[in-house]
Write an enzyme that holds these catalytic residues in place. Structure first.
Site, PDB file in Angstrom:
ATOM      1  N   ARG A   1     -10.492  -0.144  15.038  1.00 44.63           N
ATOM      2  CA  ARG A   1     -10.140   0.610  13.834  1.00 44.63           C
ATOM      3  C   ARG A   1     -10.952   0.078  12.661  1.00 44.63           C
ATOM      4  O   ARG A   1     -11.823   0.755  12.151  1.00 44.63           O
ATOM      5  CB  ARG A   1      -8.637   0.503  13.590  1.00 44.63           C
ATOM      6  CG  ARG A   1      -8.151   1.392  12.480  1.00 44.63           C
ATOM      7  CD  ARG A   1      -6.646   1.325  12.288  1.00 44.63           C
ATOM      8  NE  ARG A   1      -6.194   0.069  11.705  1.00 44.63           N
ATOM      9  CZ  ARG A   1      -4.985  -0.116  11.187  1.00 44.63           C
ATOM     10  NH1 ARG A   1      -4.097   0.859  11.193  1.00 44.63           N
ATOM     11  NH2 ARG A   1      -4.629  -1.283  10.681  1.00 44.63           N
TER      12      ARG A   1
ATOM     13  N   MET B   1      12.080  25.025   2.238  1.00 39.34           N
ATOM     14  CA  MET B   1      11.336  24.153   1.336  1.00 39.34           C
ATOM     15  C   MET B   1      12.266  23.271   0.506  1.00 39.34           C
ATOM     16  O   MET B   1      12.013  22.087   0.315  1.00 39.34           O
ATOM     17  CB  MET B   1      10.456  24.983   0.397  1.00 39.34           C
ATOM     18  CG  MET B   1       9.593  24.112  -0.498  1.00 39.34           C
ATOM     19  SD  MET B   1       8.601  25.045  -1.676  1.00 39.34           S
ATOM     20  CE  MET B   1       7.394  25.802  -0.624  1.00 39.34           C
TER      21      MET B   1
ATOM     22  N   TYR C   1      15.526  30.772   8.079  1.00 43.55           N
ATOM     23  CA  TYR C   1      14.312  31.534   8.390  1.00 43.55           C
ATOM     24  C   TYR C   1      14.185  31.745   9.893  1.00 43.55           C
ATOM     25  O   TYR C   1      14.418  30.826  10.684  1.00 43.55           O
ATOM     26  CB  TYR C   1      13.080  30.774   7.898  1.00 43.55           C
ATOM     27  CG  TYR C   1      12.852  30.896   6.406  1.00 43.55           C
ATOM     28  CD1 TYR C   1      12.562  32.128   5.831  1.00 43.55           C
ATOM     29  CD2 TYR C   1      12.921  29.779   5.593  1.00 43.55           C
ATOM     30  CE1 TYR C   1      12.349  32.241   4.475  1.00 43.55           C
ATOM     31  CE2 TYR C   1      12.702  29.879   4.221  1.00 43.55           C
ATOM     32  CZ  TYR C   1      12.418  31.114   3.665  1.00 43.55           C
ATOM     33  OH  TYR C   1      12.210  31.225   2.337  1.00 43.55           O
TER      34      TYR C   1
ATOM     35  N   LYS D   1       0.839  -1.206   0.000  1.00 41.87           N
ATOM     36  CA  LYS D   1       0.000   0.000   0.000  1.00 41.87           C
ATOM     37  C   LYS D   1       0.874   1.255   0.000  1.00 41.87           C
ATOM     38  O   LYS D   1       2.080   1.176   0.262  1.00 41.87           O
ATOM     39  CB  LYS D   1      -0.919  -0.019   1.225  1.00 41.87           C
ATOM     40  CG  LYS D   1      -0.169  -0.019   2.555  1.00 41.87           C
ATOM     41  CD  LYS D   1      -1.108  -0.316   3.729  1.00 41.87           C
ATOM     42  CE  LYS D   1      -0.342  -0.321   5.039  1.00 41.87           C
ATOM     43  NZ  LYS D   1      -1.192  -0.779   6.165  1.00 41.87           N
TER      44      LYS D   1
HETATM   45  C1  LIG Z   1      -0.406  -1.743   6.806  1.00 43.14           C
HETATM   46  C2  LIG Z   1      -0.973  -3.039   7.256  1.00 43.14           C
HETATM   47  C3  LIG Z   1      -0.170  -4.179   7.314  1.00 43.14           C
HETATM   48  C4  LIG Z   1       1.327  -4.109   7.154  1.00 43.14           C
HETATM   49  O1  LIG Z   1       1.826  -3.622   8.363  1.00 43.14           O
HETATM   50  P1  LIG Z   1       3.388  -3.458   8.668  1.00 43.14           P
HETATM   51  O2  LIG Z   1       3.441  -3.085  10.086  1.00 43.14           O
HETATM   52  O3  LIG Z   1       3.854  -2.383   7.762  1.00 43.14           O
HETATM   53  O4  LIG Z   1       4.014  -4.761   8.377  1.00 43.14           O
HETATM   54  C5  LIG Z   1      -0.773  -5.389   7.595  1.00 43.14           C
HETATM   55  N1  LIG Z   1      -2.098  -5.476   7.850  1.00 43.14           N
HETATM   56  C6  LIG Z   1      -2.899  -4.388   7.847  1.00 43.14           C
HETATM   57  C7  LIG Z   1      -4.330  -4.540   8.157  1.00 43.14           C
HETATM   58  C8  LIG Z   1      -2.354  -3.134   7.565  1.00 43.14           C
HETATM   59  O5  LIG Z   1      -3.151  -2.057   7.577  1.00 43.14           O
END
Ligand SMILES: *Cc1c(COP(=O)(O)O)cnc(C)c1O
Length: 392
Positions: free
Chosen positions: A148, A318, A270, A49
């Site tokens: 979650r 930046m 800055y 992802k």
């Molecule tokens: C992002 C995610 C993972 C991978 O998690 P890592 O800690 O990066 O290995 C696995 N399962 C779910 C549900 C996630 O959201």
């Protein structure tokens, strides 16, 4: 003077890029194999992802597939659609968030397997399966304590008492996610594992999955049938204790644009927030917050030159930051030289600690302006074709 380039990286268009991000695909493949071996008999999926945690899904996914990954996880339907072009037709792609109602068709048409997190989502996909007149493979996620994503105990009880709610759905995996896996001693880990077993027992039998990167290192009781590492593939340490068993995947080097000598009383950046109290030499380097170098916590971070920490002075701009090169012998680091912002000894976890964040956030906020160099790709391919085992 320019620092020596590794031979494999000759030909960098160094004159055009402010900074160069190197991604070691051989280390990536080695990390996959190490995690797969660590997971014992469980299937080792790969989480790609967020553009493979910022490293480029187009380059990363094929390497993971050659290293042995057959199952991929993304967060969004759009990420799954993009990933389709980069893995073979037989590779499984699971969408962690599942579809929203208007994304169900696109999800199923592309052969993306949805994770269903609520009774509503189950309803949308059930309707689509009925309309299509075929069974649809799905993953059910259970909330085992993180609040979650996933079905609650009450939702699971409802599914158990009303099997028609799952009509047309082939439950291929039941999963949950650990909240405290990077802290092995946390009692929440065992409680979540027990909760997964208890809730899954109320549902049609299916393989189970609980562990992401850190969970893999909690041991076999957490492996179940499939593990879902993301961060560890990319070199992030799976827990806070002990040495990191994974190889560093990213390194980052930025060009020195200009150097100057400061007199006591001269100030930097800055807001003129940093002031020299002794004569200093400083370098302005070509990476700033538009490149993911967060302003917050920056003054606790180091740039590096030949193993020497170059403290960051004042505020990050930046497009640039200023570092202290007083301790670098005169003549060694001048305009057009390079300093390291991430290297083997000072990786994403070390930078994250200095900045008060986590390696995940360092990776996913890596800038788009870096010139990206992918190294070790052929090595990864050769190893896989030679049929080498999981141990690297
Ligand atoms: C992002 C995610 C993972 C991978 O998690 P890592 O800690 O990066 O290995 C696995 N399962 C779910 C549900 C996630 O959201």
């Amino acid at each position: 003077m320019t620092t020596a380039f590794p031979p494999s990286c000759a030909g960098w268009p160094a004159s055009r890029a402010g900074a160069v991000l190197s991604i070691d695909l051989a280390a990536l493949a080695a990390n996959y194999r190490l995690l797969a071996e660590q997971a014992g008999g469980a299937v080792c999926a790969a989480v790609v992802k967020a553009d493979a945690y910022g490293l480029g899904v187009a380059q990363v996914a094929p390497v993971l597939e050659r290293a042995g990954a057959r199952q991929f996880f993304v967060a969004h339907v759009d990420e799954g659609l993009e990933l389709r072009a980069h893995v073979s037709a037989g590779a499984g792609i699971t969408v962690l968030h599942g579809p929203r109602p208007d994304g169900v068709q696109a999800c199923l048409a592309a052969g993306l397997r949805p994770v269903l997190n609520s009774l509503e989502q189950i309803g949308w996909v059930r309707q689509a399966a009925r309309a299509a007149g075929r069974a649809v493979g799905v993953v059910l996620q259970l909330d085992t304590g993180m609040s979650r994503f996933g079905l609650s105990e009450a939702d699971v009880a409802e599914l158990a008492s009303t099997p028609a709610l799952l009509e047309g759905l082939r439950v291929e995996l039941i999963m949950s996610h650990l909240a405290c896996a990077d802290t092995p001693a946390d009692p929440a880990n065992a409680m979540q594992a027990a909760c997964l077993r208890r809730m899954a027992a109320m549902l049609p039998p299916a393989p189970l999955s609980l562990a992401a990167s850190s969970g893999i290192f909690l041991g076999p009781a957490y492996h179940f049938d499939l593990v879902r590492p993301g961060a560890a593939l990319y070199g992030v340490a799976p827990n806070r204790e002990g040495p990191n068993p994974l190889r560093a995947v990213v390194s980052l080097r930025a060009h020195v644009m200009q150097t100057r000598t400061l007199s006591p009383g001269d100030r930097v950046g800055y807001g003129l927030t940093w002031q020299a109290d002794t004569p200093r030499r400083v370098a302005t380097i070509a990476a700033g917050y538009a490149d993911g170098q967060a302003r917050e916590g920056a003054t606790r971070q180091c740039a590096w030159f030949r193993g020497q920490c170059l403290p960051v002075l004042g505020r990050i701009s930046m497009d640039s930051m200023t570092v202290d090169i007083t301790d670098v012998p005169e003549g060694q680091l001048e305009a057009d030289g390079m300093v390291e912002l991430l290297n083997r000894n000072y990786g994403v976890d070390a930078l994250a600690e200095a900045r008060g964040t986590i390696g995940y956030e360092i990776l996913t906020s890596l800038g788009r302006r870096y010139h990206r160099v992918y190294t070790g790709g052929e090595t990864a391919m050769e190893r896989s074709h030679a049929g080498e085992g999981a141990r690297v």
